[in-house]
Every structure is written in C-alpha cells, then in structure tokens.
Design an enzyme around this catalytic site. Structure first.
Site: not given
Ligand code: GUN
Length: 297
Positions: A60, A104, A127
């Site tokens: 990311k 996350q 998100d």
């Molecule tokens: N953990 C696995 N996928 C995601 C996601 O799309 N966003 C976040 N914040 N954590 C994750």
C-alpha cells in the site's frame, strides 16, 4: 445431457486494471498540484509484527509512492492497549493534514476490532469499515465504499461483465468482504444474490447455480471444479497466508478457489495473487482521493 467444462477462459488481470486506475489517480494528483490544491495524504496504523500484514502495508505504501500521494507509517507494539490505540486514532482523526487512514487487520486478540473501527472518523475511513460507510452502500449520501467489494465491482465493470439479473452467489458473509459485496451486487449490480456462509448446508448446490461466483472465506481450495457451472465467472477474494519455504519471506498467499480444477469451467476467473488483491489497493487510493476532494475540493 451432462454439462462439460469449457476449454478456454479469460484471466482477469487485477494488476493491469489496478495499474490503469493508478495512472488515472496520478493524473488527478498532478492536476491538483497544478491548481495549488492539497496532495492526498494516507496514513497507515500497523500493530505488531505479523509478516503478512507488513507485506500488505508495504504494498500500500508503494502504491502511494506510485501515484504521488503523501503517506505516513505509524507502528505500535502488539502490547499496546485498546485505550492507547483509540487515543492515537483520535489524534489522527483531528490531524488536518491526514486525509484518510487505515488500521491494518488483524489486531492482537486483546483489542476489539469493532471498537477500534468505530473510532475512525467516517470521512477518513478509506477502508470503508465503519458502520457509516457500510451504510454508504444503500445511502442516498454515500461517503466511502468498503474498499475490497468496491474493487470487485470495479473489476467486473472494467471487464464488462454484466451483473443485472444474474445469479450471483457470494460465499462468505464477513464484515470486510462478503456482507458488503452482496449488498453492492444488489444495489449497484441489480443482481439476484445468494449469500452462503459457515452454516450453509449444501454449499455446492448453491455454487453450481451461480452465473457469477464470488468467494471470500479464507479456506484455500474450498471451491473445486465440480462446484462450478460451465461458463461461470469466478472471483476469488480469499487471501490465506501459507508457509512456503521456496519464497524469500517464507510464505505465499492462497485463494479459496482450486484454480487448476475450476478454471477450465469458467468464462472468466481471477488469479491469486494478481486478481482482487491489487484492486483493494486501487480502491484504497480512490477512496483517499475522494476523501481529500470531499473535504478540500
Ligand atoms: N487485513 C487484510 N485485508 C485488509 C484490508 O483490506 N484492510 C485492513 N485495514 N486490514 C486488512
């Protein structure tokens, strides 16, 4: 007459679509800069040292660099208390320079994901995890769409896969993927939607009816060739970390679909990795741009 497998399928290239979206976002960032407007700033909160989470966040961060966003990485030990993490989130909520941020997942077991998500300011929740943004799916005033399902819908749209009136079967009813995806397929896709989950009795009886089968469970190999209708579109949202000594980081990511037996039945199929995963990142960037433009047009 017995139905047979189709011989050729189109591989849905999430990396390519994500690259196209990133090029569009980069262009928009350049235009904003030229107009003297704020460059979007995405912040990452990472708790603990889970290897897979670190890899996801690294990807990311790289995406932010690619499109010219500002970013901030915030790391905390897995011993942090829920209260301290919530305080930190309140601080980021109030930081005018941060346009969007993510926490996350997974979080350590002593921290409630639900409580932490609800601390995030909805207009910075890129998100799309908060209740407000879950509600955005059916709202007349949508804010930020849940990122993973948003990426799936965008992938279908860019491959011109029609959803209206189609039988869509979603396997998995999680808050992050299956539940919001099923709502989006109804609201935006005008599809007929069946949602299967861990209490579903005969999974194959449902999946075999699907024109479009979307799977988000986290069980590698759950969907096998005998569970898929010939000509179906199969979207694999599963991401499970499995030990893989052949990889430099010691693991690889597996989807929920047994690609070798399923692909020959499909008209379209997503690979893992390289299907839905890159689209979640593209959605995150799109949401961050939107969060910036909503606040500072
Ligand atoms: N953990 C696995 N996928 C995601 C996601 O799309 N966003 C976040 N914040 N954590 C994750």
């Amino acid at each position: 007459m017995a139905e047979t497998a189709t011989t050729s399928y189109t591989l849905i290239d999430g990396r390519k679509v994500s690259k196209d979206i990133k090029a569009e976002i980069s262009q928009r960032v350049l235009e904003r800069k030229a107009q003297g407007k704020k460059v979007p700033h995405l912040a990452f909160i990472l708790v603990g040292d889970d290897g897979a989470s670190q890899t996801y966040v690294d990807n990311k961060v790289k995406a932010c660099k690619d499109v010219g966003f500002h970013y901030t990485m915030m790391r905390f030990a897995d011993t942090i208390s829920e209260e301290k993490l919530a305080k930190h989130i309140a601080h980021v909520n109030d930081d005018d320079d941060v346009d969007g941020f993510i926490v996350q997942l997974p979080l350590p077991p002593h921290i409630s994901v639900e409580k932490i998500n609800e601390q995030i300011r909805p207009d910075k929740d890129v998100d799309g995890f908060t209740n407000r943004n879950f509600g955005s799916i059916i709202s007349k005033q949508p804010l930020l769409m849940p990122a993973t399902p948003f990426g799936v819908i965008e992938l279908l749209r860019r491959y011109q896969i029609e959803t209206e009136g189609k039988e869509c079967v979603v396997v998995g009813a999680s808050r992050i993927a299956g539940a919001p995806l099923s709502m989006m397929l109804i609201e935006q896709g005008h599809a007929t939607v069946t949602v299967c989950h861990k209490y579903t009795k005969d999974l194959g009886a449902h999946t075999r009816k699907a024109d479009i089968l979307l799977v988000a469970v986290g069980k590698p190999g759950l969907i096998t060739g005998d569970m898929v209708k010939p000509g179906a579109v199969v979207i694999d949202i599963g991401t499970t970390k499995v030990d893989d000594p052949s990889k430099p980081n010691g693991f690889s990511i597996k989807g929920d679909v047994d690609f070798a037996t399923v692909a020959p039945h499909c008209s379209f199929i997503t690979p893992v990795p390289g299907g839905v995963g890159p689209m979640t990142i593209a959605s995150l960037l799109l949401n961050t741009l939107r969060a910036t433009e909503l606040r500072l047009p």
